[in-house]
Design a protein around this motif. Structure first.
Motif, mmCIF file in Angstrom:
data_model
loop_
_atom_site.group_PDB
_atom_site.id
_atom_site.type_symbol
_atom_site.label_atom_id
_atom_site.label_comp_id
_atom_site.label_asym_id
_atom_site.label_seq_id
_atom_site.Cartn_x
_atom_site.Cartn_y
_atom_site.Cartn_z
ATOM 1 N N MET A 91 0.936 4.135 -2.857
ATOM 2 C CA MET A 91 0.763 5.559 -2.562
ATOM 3 C C MET A 91 1.964 6.344 -3.078
ATOM 4 O O MET A 91 1.823 7.445 -3.608
ATOM 5 N N ALA A 100 0.842 -1.207 0.000
ATOM 6 C CA ALA A 100 0.000 0.000 0.000
ATOM 7 C C ALA A 100 0.875 1.254 0.000
ATOM 8 O O ALA A 100 0.583 2.224 -0.715
ATOM 9 N N GLY A 118 -10.555 1.987 -6.435
ATOM 10 C CA GLY A 118 -9.694 0.950 -5.881
ATOM 11 C C GLY A 118 -8.659 1.521 -4.930
ATOM 12 O O GLY A 118 -8.314 0.925 -3.920
ATOM 13 N N LEU A 119 -8.214 2.727 -5.244
ATOM 14 C CA LEU A 119 -7.171 3.358 -4.457
ATOM 15 C C LEU A 119 -7.594 3.639 -3.027
ATOM 16 O O LEU A 119 -6.766 3.644 -2.113
ATOM 17 N N LYS A 120 -8.883 3.900 -2.835
ATOM 18 C CA LYS A 120 -9.344 4.337 -1.523
ATOM 19 C C LYS A 120 -9.037 3.330 -0.419
ATOM 20 O O LYS A 120 -8.642 3.698 0.681
ATOM 21 N N ASP A 121 -9.227 2.050 -0.731
ATOM 22 C CA ASP A 121 -8.955 1.024 0.268
ATOM 23 C C ASP A 121 -7.492 1.024 0.676
ATOM 24 O O ASP A 121 -7.151 0.730 1.808
ATOM 25 N N PHE A 122 -6.628 1.352 -0.286
ATOM 26 C CA PHE A 122 -5.201 1.360 -0.007
ATOM 27 C C PHE A 122 -4.801 2.586 0.803
ATOM 28 O O PHE A 122 -3.878 2.523 1.601
ATOM 29 N N THR A 123 -5.480 3.703 0.574
ATOM 30 C CA THR A 123 -5.107 4.904 1.316
ATOM 31 C C THR A 123 -5.355 4.686 2.801
ATOM 32 O O THR A 123 -4.608 5.167 3.635
ATOM 33 N N ARG A 124 -6.388 3.914 3.136
ATOM 34 C CA ARG A 124 -6.660 3.650 4.544
ATOM 35 C C ARG A 124 -5.490 2.874 5.170
ATOM 36 O O ARG A 124 -5.003 3.231 6.246
ATOM 37 N N VAL A 125 -5.057 1.834 4.478
ATOM 38 C CA VAL A 125 -3.930 1.048 4.981
ATOM 39 C C VAL A 125 -2.690 1.921 5.134
ATOM 40 O O VAL A 125 -1.976 1.850 6.133
ATOM 41 N N ALA A 126 -2.473 2.780 4.146
ATOM 42 C CA ALA A 126 -1.252 3.597 4.145
ATOM 43 C C ALA A 126 -1.313 4.764 5.129
ATOM 44 O O ALA A 126 -0.358 5.517 5.263
#
Lengths: 315, 315
Positions: free
Chosen positions: A215, A211, A235-243
């Protein structure tokens, strides 16, 4: 029946109204430390809960919110008279703090931690805390928010907590730490520190690093003049949370579990290269097969009771 | 004032109770096609809405749920007398379907689509649909569920819809398609097909492929005998959601936007290699800087109004 070294189990004692510990000292009054304090006090698991934190704001908040009765700047002062010490500080600080408190530990005091990496911490504990009182641990709980303001007495209810005893761990100390986590609602598992680090390199450390790399790619593009933010809801939104997890915490995890993480990244790179080759070769059938196969993970996760009911980003 | 080729705007006409279209034909009655049907009928944007789908179950459900008034197996039959044709089928099927209906299109019928890749579709439309009636489009909406049963008249409310006119697109046709999406609640943007594909390669296609590669890594480990599912509630969970998107849809997207996607994967690989080198070299400061930098994406996304309010996995 197996022989029990404790006359009654900690949980039996609690149910009779006997506190598990006389004095719990929590080093680090962030989200996890604060929540352990609240959970212990709400369930009357200790006669007294005290804490230590370098940050005067955290100390004041932890007292105001009732996470601890007293809060100290100095860890050595906080552990005075404690029979349980919980290290709820970033993984990278644990060796230094253990070094600082080792000489001041009351005899018989049990020491546990909440770090997301266990191998290096277990090794440090084995070296610096002889006497069998060290019980490395990792509650699988977190929130997007951090600090004592985000603490909750219910944070660990239904969460897993992994204990990774070292060869010297005294069974009574292990049983007492298990009793603590069980009493505050966690589902306690035991495994070796090495096995823990292998599992979490795969299910937690690798996803976070991926993630972060994703980012990083988007930030690079933005710096090249591409404004993508307006379209980043997908799709990116889920990764921004992790990051959004704490940079400091993840720096420490990367350093402490270096070898296992590098091995997982190499495995991931192979999987990504396979997909790349298929895209490049226009191998639609191969891509379909790989994509369909990925769904089995979600389906398997869905079958595991309780998985995914909470928001946990810092594991 | 600019010269307007329409005597009144589509939205003005709707507000006077005049339907935008006489007969809308929706090819493909899945989540998106079904939702376009429901949205048109709920807002009385067309005198008649009909559909086509190969799947008899989808046809029956779409009629029962009121997505369309009539449903045909044959696309050419469905478009008879239509003044708007909406292609709501997987990206990979669009060229074949356009080929099949081109000879049967009523004169003056406007044709639009909802595909997640625009360059290759725009090229196909330019080649097979002369006369200026083709308006390639991409509504940024989706759900984890698929099929007409998941359709909703409100799916596009607050969503972005990107129209990517081709050089031959007639301004009146463009205005009518814009009117349709605006009337069903979407926020319409215009850009070139190439720009669309570049943006979505970064914010949607790359994250999905990365999620698939990550799931592939976990599946590989499971096949090596590691049961990780019990611990997959953490960082991995967010990725499993992304990787649940339709394998067929993502196969098509990978093939249709091949070059842009490969370029994005290469950029991502560089970012990941940088992190790997830092982990390997125990460069804590570098890792911290990279991790802290990643947070800026989330913060920027948070600032964009409306971003992240809905569950959209298929973009």
């Amino acid at each position: 029946m197996t022989f029990r070294s404790t006359p009654e189990s900690p949980i039996d004692a609690i149910s009779r109204g006997v506190p598990l510990f006389q004095r719990v000292a929590i080093i680090g009054l962030g989200l996890i430390g604060g929540s352990v304090g609240l959970a212990c006090r709400a369930r009357r698991l200790a006669k007294e809960v005290r804490g230590a934190d370098h940050d005067p704001g955290h100390r004041a908040q932890a007292i105001a919110l009732g996470c601890v009765g007293e809060a100290f700047e100095d860890s050595a002062a906080a552990i005075d008279g404690a029979d349980l010490v919980v290290l709820a500080i970033p993984v990278g600080e644990i060796p230094r703090v253990i070094q600082g408190i080792a000489a001041h530990l009351p005899p018989g005091a049990v020491v546990t931690d909440v770090g997301s990496v266990k191998g290096s911490i277990a090794a440090t504990m084995e070296r610096l805390l002889p006497g069998g009182k060290a019980v490395p641990g990792h509650p699988i709980a977190g929130r997007e928010l951090s600090g004592p303001m985000a603490a909750s007495a219910e944070l660990f209810v239904g969460a897993k907590c992994i204990l990774t005893p070292i060869p010297t761990t005294d069974p009574v100390a292990l049983e007492r730490v298990r009793g603590l986590w069980t009493a505050i609602g966690a589902d306690v598992l035991e495994m070796s520190p090495e096995r823990h680090d292998e599992i979490f390199a795969a299910v937690s450390h690798l996803p976070h690093i991926v993630a972060y790399a994703l980012m990083g790619t988007i930030v690079d593009l933005s710096e090249d003049g591409q404004d993508l933010h307006e379209f980043a809801a997908g799709g990116l939104k889920d990764f921004t949370r992790v990051a959004m997890s704490h940079p400091l915490m993840w720096r420490d995890i990367c350093l402490a579990n270096r070898q296992q993480i590098l091995e997982m990244i190499r495995r991931f790179q192979s999987a990504l290269s396979r997909l790349m080759s298929m895209i490049s070769a226009e191998d639609g059938e191969g891509l379909y097969r790989q994509f369909a196969r990925a769904r089995t993970v979600r389906e398997a996760v869905g079958r595991v009771k309780g998985a995914g009911n909470r928001t946990r980003s810092d594991e």
